[in-house]
Design an enzyme around this catalytic site. Structure first.
Site, PDB file in Angstrom:
ATOM      1  N   SER A 138      -2.172  28.357 -20.608  1.00 25.59           N
ATOM      2  CA  SER A 138      -2.255  27.233 -21.764  1.00 25.59           C
ATOM      3  C   SER A 138      -2.508  27.895 -22.935  1.00 25.59           C
ATOM      4  CB  SER A 138      -3.272  25.899 -21.358  1.00 25.59           C
ATOM      5  OG  SER A 138      -3.277  25.233 -22.465  1.00 25.59           O
ATOM      6  N   TYR A 151     -11.523  23.110 -19.024  1.00 22.64           N
ATOM      7  CA  TYR A 151      -9.896  23.262 -19.130  1.00 22.64           C
ATOM      8  C   TYR A 151      -9.841  24.834 -19.671  1.00 22.64           C
ATOM      9  CZ  TYR A 151      -5.036  22.702 -19.678  1.00 22.64           C
ATOM     10  OH  TYR A 151      -3.549  22.482 -19.670  1.00 22.64           O
ATOM     11  N   ALA A 153     -12.034  27.186 -19.719  1.00 22.00           N
ATOM     12  CA  ALA A 153     -12.373  28.257 -18.877  1.00 22.00           C
ATOM     13  C   ALA A 153     -11.543  28.383 -17.859  1.00 22.00           C
ATOM     14  CB  ALA A 153     -13.632  27.924 -18.479  1.00 22.00           C
ATOM     15  N   SER A 154     -10.991  27.377 -17.297  1.00 22.28           N
ATOM     16  CA  SER A 154      -9.972  27.544 -16.260  1.00 22.28           C
ATOM     17  C   SER A 154      -8.620  28.317 -16.559  1.00 22.28           C
ATOM     18  CB  SER A 154      -9.501  26.141 -15.634  1.00 22.28           C
ATOM     19  OG  SER A 154      -8.703  25.211 -16.429  1.00 22.28           O
ATOM     20  N   LYS A 155      -8.235  27.690 -17.704  1.00 24.27           N
ATOM     21  CA  LYS A 155      -7.024  28.373 -17.913  1.00 24.27           C
ATOM     22  C   LYS A 155      -7.083  29.789 -18.608  1.00 24.27           C
ATOM     23  CE  LYS A 155      -3.978  25.284 -17.300  1.00 24.27           C
ATOM     24  NZ  LYS A 155      -2.986  25.289 -16.201  1.00 24.27           N
ATOM     25  N   ILE A 184       2.719  19.941 -24.840  1.00 19.10           N
ATOM     26  CA  ILE A 184       3.992  19.560 -24.172  1.00 19.10           C
ATOM     27  C   ILE A 184       4.197  18.073 -23.785  1.00 19.10           C
ATOM     28  CG2 ILE A 184       5.920  20.174 -22.410  1.00 19.10           C
ATOM     29  CD1 ILE A 184       4.945  22.610 -24.494  1.00 19.10           C
TER      30      ILE A 184
END
Length: 259
Positions: A138, A151, A153-155, A184
């Protein structure tokens, strides 16, 4: 037919970016194996273009289930050429406010799920000495976003994991690249933004082309990375974001009469 004869596994294929990738890959000649926690509402565009394609319901955090699908794919079709890791969830909040369970859920699905997806296909790709792994990160994995701790951190982790895979397996003919979508028009985005119209308007204002992206536009980028046209592209994180990460607007060009 840029993927003629190729076999692709696409996670998160029931809707949004994953479904758009599955449909585009099938139209380009690939056999597509889609997975998701939910059944797709309509898989017909995939199977009509590629009748050998099929779908399996699974949780990407279940490594045994992912391994089983990868094994079945390799046994049934003889190879695995492409992996797209589109499964993901959005959640977050400032660190002091997000609870541990919400943090764990986002990291488990977005980052650990990507790790398990990649791990499930590597034995097959190493044996055939080829493969294209396309992770879906992302723009929020490139830049921080207010309130997006888990989010982000994960991406961000997905991007570095993708680079690591490109380093470790590139000499075996396996390429690994991340797509970093901007904002999106997907069900996940609406689930977050529809209750925050001011945030949505600000995002569109900061997206330089002035609109949300379409899942099909991410699928087009994934097609390039999956195809032989990207044979010398690996270890990259490609922002497909309508210019969101290009920089900030401060109204200067309007003052100069450009717009």
């Amino acid at each position: 037919m840029r993927l003629q004869g190729k076999v692709a596994i696409v996670t998160g294929a029931a809707s949004g970016i994953g479904l758009a990738c599955a449909e585009r890959f099938a139209q380009e000649g690939a056999i597509v194996v889609g997975t998701d926690l939910n059944e797709p509402k309509d898989w017909s565009l995939v199977t009509s273009a590629s009748p050998e394609s099929w779908f399996s319901t699974l949780d990407v955090t279940d490594g045994d289930a992912q391994n089983a699908v990868a094994k079945q794919t390799a046994e049934k079709h003889g190879r695995i050429d492409i992996l797209v890791t589109a499964a993901g969830v959005g959640d977050g909040g400032p660190v002091s406010m997000i609870d541990n369970a919400a943090w764990d859920r986002v990291i488990d699905i977005n980052l650990k799920g990507t790790f398990l997806s990649i791990k499930s296909v590597l034995d097959t790709m190493m044996a055939q000495r080829s493969g294209s792994i396309i992770t879906v990160s992302s723009v929020e994995g490139i830049n921080g976003t207010e309130g997006g701790s888990a989010y982000n951190a994960s991406k961000g982790g997905v991007i570095l994991l993708t680079k690591n895979v490109s380093i470790d397996y590139g000499r075996m003919g396996i390429r690994s690249n991340a797509i970093c979508p901007g904002f999106i028009d997907t069900p996940m985005l609406h689930g977050i933004m529809d209750s925050m119209p001011e945030f949505k308007a600000d995002v569109i204002r900061e997206t330089k082309v002035g609109r949300l992206g379409k899942p099909e536009e991410i699928a087009g980028a994934a097609l390039f990375l999956a195809s032989d046209d990207a044979s010398f592209v690996t270890g990259q994180s490609l922002a497909v974001d309508g210019g969101y990460t290009a920089g900030h607007r401060h109204g200067i060009v309007e003052l100069m009469g450009l717009v």
